[in-house]
Write a protein that holds these residues in place. Structure first.
Motif, PDB file in Angstrom:
ATOM      1  N   GLN A 160     -15.567  12.680 -33.958  1.00 51.25           N
ATOM      2  CA  GLN A 160     -14.925  11.463 -33.462  1.00 51.25           C
ATOM      3  C   GLN A 160     -15.117  11.416 -31.940  1.00 51.25           C
ATOM      4  N   GLU A 161     -15.253  10.241 -31.378  1.00 53.28           N
ATOM      5  CA  GLU A 161     -15.349  10.105 -29.933  1.00 53.28           C
ATOM      6  C   GLU A 161     -14.027  10.458 -29.258  1.00 53.28           C
ATOM      7  N   LYS A 162     -12.934  10.012 -29.888  1.00 54.30           N
ATOM      8  CA  LYS A 162     -11.607  10.310 -29.363  1.00 54.30           C
ATOM      9  C   LYS A 162     -10.694  10.686 -30.504  1.00 54.30           C
ATOM     10  N   ALA A 163      -9.711  11.539 -30.196  1.00 56.02           N
ATOM     11  CA  ALA A 163      -8.729  11.914 -31.199  1.00 56.02           C
ATOM     12  C   ALA A 163      -7.781  10.756 -31.442  1.00 56.02           C
ATOM     13  N   PHE A 164      -7.165  10.758 -32.623  1.00 59.12           N
ATOM     14  CA  PHE A 164      -6.194   9.713 -32.943  1.00 59.12           C
ATOM     15  C   PHE A 164      -4.911   9.963 -32.152  1.00 59.12           C
ATOM     16  N   ALA A 165      -4.404   8.889 -31.550  1.00 60.79           N
ATOM     17  CA  ALA A 165      -3.190   9.030 -30.725  1.00 60.79           C
ATOM     18  C   ALA A 165      -1.943   9.038 -31.586  1.00 60.79           C
ATOM     19  N   ILE A 172     -11.368  13.840 -39.714  1.00 62.29           N
ATOM     20  CA  ILE A 172     -11.538  15.141 -39.073  1.00 62.29           C
ATOM     21  C   ILE A 172     -12.185  14.935 -37.707  1.00 62.29           C
ATOM     22  N   PHE A 173     -11.591  15.566 -36.699  1.00 58.76           N
ATOM     23  CA  PHE A 173     -12.000  15.317 -35.318  1.00 58.76           C
ATOM     24  C   PHE A 173     -13.250  16.091 -34.922  1.00 58.76           C
ATOM     25  N   ALA A 174     -13.342  17.353 -35.361  1.00 52.17           N
ATOM     26  CA  ALA A 174     -14.447  18.207 -34.928  1.00 52.17           C
ATOM     27  C   ALA A 174     -14.703  19.294 -35.966  1.00 52.17           C
ATOM     28  N   PHE A 175     -15.892  19.859 -35.897  1.00 54.10           N
ATOM     29  CA  PHE A 175     -16.267  20.993 -36.742  1.00 54.10           C
ATOM     30  C   PHE A 175     -16.653  22.164 -35.837  1.00 54.10           C
ATOM     31  N   LYS A 190      -4.489  16.177 -35.268  1.00 55.78           N
ATOM     32  CA  LYS A 190      -5.852  16.510 -34.852  1.00 55.78           C
ATOM     33  C   LYS A 190      -6.385  17.585 -35.793  1.00 55.78           C
ATOM     34  N   LEU A 191      -7.359  17.212 -36.606  1.00 54.10           N
ATOM     35  CA  LEU A 191      -7.905  18.097 -37.633  1.00 54.10           C
ATOM     36  C   LEU A 191      -9.241  18.660 -37.183  1.00 54.10           C
TER      37      LEU A 191
END
Length: 270
Positions: A265-270, A226-229, A205-206
């Motif tokens: 991203q709507e959801k993080a990578f599992a 990248i998941f969020a800023f 989770k980046l």
């Protein structure tokens, strides 16, 4: 999904009907839990003074001492028990004060078993230790971020490096779950670093961090995984918001609005 851990859960409410209902829910959801009961704020404090409790469901309006006053006294004594407050008609002042003194969330009565399951799931995720890496070229900023992370609700084990190359080297030893990656670094740029880090661990989770707005880079960051800023300077609640989203947890009242956070991203990578 049932929780098998042997938790100690205290139900504090002057209504025996509500206590019985909540006990029924908990006996099904957490069959190995030890369940305790209190009818007043004073009795709640006495129980918490005698033994370790993992989770406290506490009514706001109780005889002798309100749930808010009991919560304030608990925190004043350094007791960090995980608290969910309950009320038939919760008002904004109670929600705000409860959040200020570390209540996780507010349940409106009557509630159902699904809402209790959501609280228990959040608790289990918060207490499960997560490895976090800070990647930032400034040692001063890294120290500041470390202090922010130490004040978050999640149990975080933090390591730090100064650039993307060092992050890749450390990946093999620490296997971080979450990386806070500065936008401006020496060596690998943030997009290259993000791609290579995720190639090493696709479930990573980046979270990009920068003192500048990232609108121009948002699409490129999204494609890099990248998941969020989060815009600097940031605070524990903003990190908690991102991590709740990353682990697909229900957002408590205190985390509903975070203007300095941009979800990529709507959801993080599992």
């Amino acid at each position: 999904m049932k929780i098998q851990e042997k938790l100690c859960i205290l139900i504090a409410d002057d209504s025996s009907t509500l206590r019985d209902q909540l006990k029924d829910y908990l006996e099904d959801l957490a069959p190995n839990a030890v369940l305790l009961e209190a009818e007043t704020g004073t009795e709640t404090l006495e129980i918490l003074g005698d033994q370790v409790v993992d989770i406290l469901f506490m009514d706001v309006n109780m005889p002798e001492m309100s749930g808010i006053d009991a919560l304030m006294m608990l925190r004043g004594k350094g007791n960090g028990v995980f608290v969910t407050l309950m009320a038939t008609e919760p008002d904004e002042d109670a929600i705000r004060t409860g959040s200020e003194f570390g209540s996780y969330d507010f349940l409106k009565k009557p509630f159902d078993k699904g809402e209790i399951a959501t609280i228990l799931r959040s608790y289990m995720s918060l207490v499960k230790r997560k490895n976090v890496m800070i990647v930032d070229g400034s040692s001063t900023i890294r120290r500041l971020i470390y202090k922010v992370l130490a004040s978050c609700r999640f149990d975080l084990m933090v390591s730090e490096v100064e650039n993307g190359d060092a992050a890749l080297e450390l990946m093999h030893g620490t296997r971080p779950d979450i990386v806070f990656l500065d936008c401006k670094m020496s060596g690998l740029d943030c997009i290259q670093a993000a791609r290579r880090l995720r190639a090493e661990n696709p479930a990573l989770k980046l979270v990009m961090i920068s003192s500048q707005d990232m609108d121009d880079l948002a699409e490129e960051c999204r494609k890099a995984g990248i998941f969020a800023f989060i815009k600097k300077p940031f605070y524990p609640n903003e990190v908690d918001y991102v991590l709740h989203r990353a682990y697909d947890l229900n957002l408590p009242h205190a985390l509903m609005k975070m203007p300095n956070v941009l979800m990529l991203q709507e959801k993080a990578f599992a």
